[in-house]
Design a protein around this motif. Structure first.
Motif, PDB file in Angstrom:
ATOM      1  N   ALA A 198      -9.614  -3.095 -10.968  1.00  0.00           N
ATOM      2  CA  ALA A 198      -9.119  -1.800 -10.498  1.00  0.00           C
ATOM      3  C   ALA A 198      -7.595  -1.753 -10.690  1.00  0.00           C
ATOM      4  O   ALA A 198      -7.046  -2.577 -11.441  1.00  0.00           O
ATOM      5  N   VAL A 199      -6.923  -0.802 -10.062  1.00  0.00           N
ATOM      6  CA  VAL A 199      -5.488  -0.631 -10.316  1.00  0.00           C
ATOM      7  C   VAL A 199      -4.702  -0.473  -9.015  1.00  0.00           C
ATOM      8  O   VAL A 199      -5.254  -0.130  -7.971  1.00  0.00           O
ATOM      9  N   VAL A 200      -3.406  -0.731  -9.123  1.00  0.00           N
ATOM     10  CA  VAL A 200      -2.463  -0.538  -8.018  1.00  0.00           C
ATOM     11  C   VAL A 200      -1.608   0.691  -8.322  1.00  0.00           C
ATOM     12  O   VAL A 200      -1.142   0.851  -9.444  1.00  0.00           O
ATOM     13  N   VAL A 201      -1.388   1.507  -7.307  1.00  0.00           N
ATOM     14  CA  VAL A 201      -0.379   2.563  -7.403  1.00  0.00           C
ATOM     15  C   VAL A 201       0.798   2.133  -6.535  1.00  0.00           C
ATOM     16  O   VAL A 201       0.700   2.095  -5.311  1.00  0.00           O
ATOM     17  N   ASP A 202       1.895   1.756  -7.178  1.00  0.00           N
ATOM     18  CA  ASP A 202       3.122   1.389  -6.462  1.00  0.00           C
ATOM     19  C   ASP A 202       4.144   2.474  -6.792  1.00  0.00           C
ATOM     20  O   ASP A 202       4.541   2.631  -7.943  1.00  0.00           O
ATOM     21  N   THR A 203       4.551   3.204  -5.768  1.00  0.00           N
ATOM     22  CA  THR A 203       5.406   4.379  -6.007  1.00  0.00           C
ATOM     23  C   THR A 203       6.667   4.038  -6.801  1.00  0.00           C
ATOM     24  O   THR A 203       7.105   4.838  -7.624  1.00  0.00           O
ATOM     25  N   PHE A 204       7.248   2.884  -6.541  1.00  0.00           N
ATOM     26  CA  PHE A 204       8.462   2.498  -7.270  1.00  0.00           C
ATOM     27  C   PHE A 204       8.224   2.528  -8.775  1.00  0.00           C
ATOM     28  O   PHE A 204       9.088   2.948  -9.547  1.00  0.00           O
ATOM     29  N   HIS A 205       7.069   2.057  -9.172  1.00  0.00           N
ATOM     30  CA  HIS A 205       6.808   1.910 -10.604  1.00  0.00           C
ATOM     31  C   HIS A 205       6.367   3.204 -11.289  1.00  0.00           C
ATOM     32  O   HIS A 205       6.591   3.379 -12.475  1.00  0.00           O
ATOM     33  N   VAL A 206       5.712   4.080 -10.553  1.00  0.00           N
ATOM     34  CA  VAL A 206       5.050   5.218 -11.220  1.00  0.00           C
ATOM     35  C   VAL A 206       5.557   6.593 -10.802  1.00  0.00           C
ATOM     36  O   VAL A 206       5.070   7.607 -11.313  1.00  0.00           O
ATOM     37  N   TRP A 207       6.522   6.650  -9.900  1.00  0.00           N
ATOM     38  CA  TRP A 207       6.916   7.944  -9.334  1.00  0.00           C
ATOM     39  C   TRP A 207       7.364   8.961 -10.389  1.00  0.00           C
ATOM     40  O   TRP A 207       7.215  10.158 -10.211  1.00  0.00           O
ATOM     41  N   TRP A 208       7.903   8.475 -11.473  1.00  0.00           N
ATOM     42  CA  TRP A 208       8.489   9.317 -12.517  1.00  0.00           C
ATOM     43  C   TRP A 208       7.424   9.895 -13.463  1.00  0.00           C
ATOM     44  O   TRP A 208       7.738  10.796 -14.269  1.00  0.00           O
ATOM     45  N   ASP A 209       6.207   9.384 -13.426  1.00  0.00           N
ATOM     46  CA  ASP A 209       5.216   9.656 -14.476  1.00  0.00           C
ATOM     47  C   ASP A 209       4.707  11.100 -14.403  1.00  0.00           C
ATOM     48  O   ASP A 209       4.101  11.489 -13.408  1.00  0.00           O
ATOM     49  N   PRO A 210       4.943  11.884 -15.455  1.00  0.00           N
ATOM     50  CA  PRO A 210       4.489  13.281 -15.418  1.00  0.00           C
ATOM     51  C   PRO A 210       2.963  13.409 -15.330  1.00  0.00           C
ATOM     52  O   PRO A 210       2.463  14.463 -14.953  1.00  0.00           O
ATOM     53  N   GLU A 211       2.244  12.349 -15.657  1.00  0.00           N
ATOM     54  CA  GLU A 211       0.777  12.385 -15.600  1.00  0.00           C
ATOM     55  C   GLU A 211       0.247  11.763 -14.308  1.00  0.00           C
ATOM     56  O   GLU A 211      -0.955  11.502 -14.185  1.00  0.00           O
ATOM     57  N   LEU A 212       1.130  11.509 -13.346  1.00  0.00           N
ATOM     58  CA  LEU A 212       0.714  10.726 -12.183  1.00  0.00           C
ATOM     59  C   LEU A 212      -0.393  11.385 -11.368  1.00  0.00           C
ATOM     60  O   LEU A 212      -1.375  10.729 -10.987  1.00  0.00           O
ATOM     61  N   GLU A 213      -0.253  12.669 -11.096  1.00  0.00           N
ATOM     62  CA  GLU A 213      -1.270  13.334 -10.266  1.00  0.00           C
ATOM     63  C   GLU A 213      -2.651  13.189 -10.908  1.00  0.00           C
ATOM     64  O   GLU A 213      -3.624  12.800 -10.241  1.00  0.00           O
ATOM     65  N   ALA A 214      -2.722  13.490 -12.186  1.00  0.00           N
ATOM     66  CA  ALA A 214      -4.008  13.396 -12.891  1.00  0.00           C
ATOM     67  C   ALA A 214      -4.500  11.954 -12.952  1.00  0.00           C
ATOM     68  O   ALA A 214      -5.708  11.691 -12.813  1.00  0.00           O
ATOM     69  N   ALA A 215      -3.592  11.017 -13.126  1.00  0.00           N
ATOM     70  CA  ALA A 215      -4.005   9.610 -13.246  1.00  0.00           C
ATOM     71  C   ALA A 215      -4.512   9.064 -11.911  1.00  0.00           C
ATOM     72  O   ALA A 215      -5.463   8.280 -11.873  1.00  0.00           O
ATOM     73  N   VAL A 216      -3.886   9.478 -10.818  1.00  0.00           N
ATOM     74  CA  VAL A 216      -4.355   9.048  -9.503  1.00  0.00           C
ATOM     75  C   VAL A 216      -5.753   9.614  -9.255  1.00  0.00           C
ATOM     76  O   VAL A 216      -6.654   8.904  -8.776  1.00  0.00           O
ATOM     77  N   ALA A 217      -5.936  10.873  -9.590  1.00  0.00           N
ATOM     78  CA  ALA A 217      -7.273  11.481  -9.427  1.00  0.00           C
ATOM     79  C   ALA A 217      -8.294  10.740 -10.292  1.00  0.00           C
ATOM     80  O   ALA A 217      -9.424  10.474  -9.854  1.00  0.00           O
ATOM     81  N   ARG A 218      -7.888  10.406 -11.501  1.00  0.00           N
ATOM     82  CA  ARG A 218      -8.780   9.658 -12.392  1.00  0.00           C
ATOM     83  C   ARG A 218      -9.139   8.298 -11.779  1.00  0.00           C
ATOM     84  O   ARG A 218     -10.303   7.883 -11.803  1.00  0.00           O
ATOM     85  N   ALA A 219      -8.150   7.613 -11.227  1.00  0.00           N
ATOM     86  CA  ALA A 219      -8.399   6.301 -10.607  1.00  0.00           C
ATOM     87  C   ALA A 219      -9.423   6.443  -9.484  1.00  0.00           C
ATOM     88  O   ALA A 219     -10.341   5.617  -9.346  1.00  0.00           O
ATOM     89  N   GLY A 220      -9.261   7.502  -8.705  1.00  0.00           N
ATOM     90  CA  GLY A 220     -10.217   7.718  -7.618  1.00  0.00           C
ATOM     91  C   GLY A 220     -11.610   8.003  -8.157  1.00  0.00           C
ATOM     92  O   GLY A 220     -12.606   7.422  -7.709  1.00  0.00           O
ATOM     93  N   ALA A 221     -11.679   8.884  -9.139  1.00  0.00           N
ATOM     94  CA  ALA A 221     -12.978   9.276  -9.703  1.00  0.00           C
ATOM     95  C   ALA A 221     -13.688   8.076 -10.334  1.00  0.00           C
ATOM     96  O   ALA A 221     -14.921   7.992 -10.313  1.00  0.00           O
ATOM     97  N   GLU A 222     -12.901   7.156 -10.868  1.00  0.00           N
ATOM     98  CA  GLU A 222     -13.504   5.984 -11.504  1.00  0.00           C
ATOM     99  C   GLU A 222     -13.756   4.851 -10.504  1.00  0.00           C
ATOM    100  O   GLU A 222     -14.212   3.769 -10.896  1.00  0.00           O
ATOM    101  N   GLY A 223     -13.431   5.085  -9.242  1.00  0.00           N
ATOM    102  CA  GLY A 223     -13.630   4.042  -8.221  1.00  0.00           C
ATOM    103  C   GLY A 223     -12.712   2.845  -8.405  1.00  0.00           C
ATOM    104  O   GLY A 223     -13.051   1.722  -8.062  1.00  0.00           O
ATOM    105  N   ARG A 224     -11.537   3.113  -8.958  1.00  0.00           N
ATOM    106  CA  ARG A 224     -10.626   2.005  -9.282  1.00  0.00           C
ATOM    107  C   ARG A 224      -9.279   2.090  -8.569  1.00  0.00           C
ATOM    108  O   ARG A 224      -8.341   1.393  -8.951  1.00  0.00           O
ATOM    109  N   LEU A 225      -9.173   2.951  -7.582  1.00  0.00           N
ATOM    110  CA  LEU A 225      -7.899   3.022  -6.865  1.00  0.00           C
ATOM    111  C   LEU A 225      -7.904   1.910  -5.823  1.00  0.00           C
ATOM    112  O   LEU A 225      -8.376   2.069  -4.705  1.00  0.00           O
ATOM    113  N   GLY A 226      -7.362   0.766  -6.199  1.00  0.00           N
ATOM    114  CA  GLY A 226      -7.538  -0.440  -5.399  1.00  0.00           C
ATOM    115  C   GLY A 226      -6.470  -0.700  -4.370  1.00  0.00           C
ATOM    116  O   GLY A 226      -6.702  -1.407  -3.389  1.00  0.00           O
TER     117      GLY A 226
END
Lengths: 284, 284
Positions: free
Chosen positions: B178-206
């Motif tokens: 699965a994956v980690v969301v660490d705000t320091f590393h990803v806060w700037w990412d223009p695709e972040l909202e969609a990627a977080v939703a994707r992580a959730g949908a894939e059951g990988r938001l760890g």
């Protein structure tokens, strides 16, 4: 030989930021002497030289202006700041037209002081850009959106990836708004190959700038740029992708680096030429 | 109150890197005293304390281990380096199992010294990960891929975005990688909202880790992490996206920062609790 110059430098352009201690006149002379056909100009050097004189100096040396750097900083939240930024950008458009370059590089700006609303800043930049496009169009100037490395997201550019730049550009005709690929800023992007191809397919691949990424990062991160070969960027694949996307324009070298700035400009330029011929040109 | 603790800290976890001067024992005591239910452990502190003793200390304090940090560094190009890295990662998996945490954070590693082949390094990391997955599965340990800020792409992690992490994870079952969301590393990412939703949908938001990004960037960029509210990150939208993606796990605070490290651990923890309650919790 092309126009009396070695053929292999026919697309190489010196950005005046690389030889920071040189006046515009010295940079033009240095570039011409090294056999380069083009220079990328920063507005501060143009202002020092005088706009009309700068245009004449470049023309008289038989060079072209590959781009003018830079407009942008369009994220202000207050009406006065926004209005001042738009005024400055309109002047930059006019300067680009006078200098005979089609391309004005745009760095969109970071978060206003104390502001953390990244989504809001992006929206304001896109909105202000839209207001600027008709003015640029009238002057035959194309606005080149430059995504900056994400480490500058807060203080320089809320535009961090090539895809994001293309998304913003997509609201406008390709002849008016395109994008810059600067290796320093985008080399890490896992979507880079696809994004470069997309830029080409959309007719928006407006400029290719080559610059290395130095590790460890310089104490002032703005100065972590290096001459090609001095850092971690692999110029071969990126240059191939840019070529495959149909880009046939100038290749600009823009290096902010304290050691480079402290060196003799002619020696810097000789190194730039050597590394370009070795690391970039074979893949273009 | 939940289990005798204030309800609003029921998901807050102290990563031992935040209170770097504390031993594991002190960190466990400090976290328990501050009302936190969990700690995230670094392997160096676990080793100092002894693995079995570390597990017992956490258990006896009534805490849980939210994650073990870290495995990874799987980009070696030479067989000996690759083999050594895999051995070390197998030990890390076993340590995680012994500590009673399901999750081992993985930082995939940067470019080998002098190597510029980013695409190759990414491929090697994915390949070595695949070799590790069965071992992790056997031990009931989930490997959490952590995308790191692109400024660490060369020397720390060739994994730079959440989407890229999900692409790599996608080759394996969600229960194993699965994956980690660490705000320091990803806060700037223009695709972040969609990627977080994707992580959730894939059951990988760890894992959700909250940490601010300090500007200007610290002289040692690794130490540019700050307690929430001290930097440029807007925790409200990211926390909302994480919640909307269905994440209900621990929220870990991991701050590398020289000033924080020089401060009293209890005071740091009090600030962490206050900022978490103010900036993060209302949006979860």
């Amino acid at each position: 030989m092309v126009d009396g110059r070695p053929a292999d430098l026919a697309r190489l352009s010196l950005n005046t930021a690389t030889t920071k201690r040189w006046t515009l006149e010295q940079a033009v002379e240095g570039a011409a002497r090294a056999g380069l056909p083009a220079v990328g100009l920063w507005r501060d050097r143009v202002e020092e030289a005088g706009l009309e004189r700068a245009a004449r100096l470049v023309r008289d040396a038989g060079l072209r202006v590959s781009s003018l750097c830079r407009g942008g900083f369009l994220t202000a939240a207050d009406p006065a700041g926004r209005s001042a930024a738009l005024d400055d950008n309109r002047r930059a458009v006019e300067e680009a037209a006078t200098l005979g370059t089609r391309d004005l590089v745009m760095v969109l700006g970071g978060l206003p002081e104390g502001d953390r609303d990244l989504l809001g800043a992006r929206a304001r930049a896109a909105d202000a850009l839209a207001e600027l496009v008709p003015h640029a169009h009238e002057h035959g100037v194309r606005l080149l959106l430059e995504p900056l490395h994400p480490m500058y997201c807060a203080d320089r550019a809320v535009l961090s990836t090539l895809d994001q730049a293309l998304d913003v550009a997509g609201a406008h005709p390709a002849q008016d708004v395109a994008v810059v690929v600067d290796t320093f800023h985008v080399w890490w992007d896992p979507e880079l190959e696809a994004a470069v191809a997309r830029a080409g397919a959309e007719g928006r691949l407006g400029s290719y700038q080559v610059c290395d990424f130095l590790v460890p990062i310089a104490e002032d991160p703005l100065l972590s740029r290096g001459i090609m070969g001095d850092g971690v960027v692999d110029f071969a694949p990126v240059s191939r992708w840019v070529a495959a996307a149909g880009y046939g324009g100038d290749v600009e070298v823009e290096v902010f680096n304290a050691e480079v700035w402290a060196s003799d400009g002619h020696e810097v330029l000789a190194r730039v030429v050597e590394r370009y011929a070795e690391l970039v040109l074979p893949h273009l």
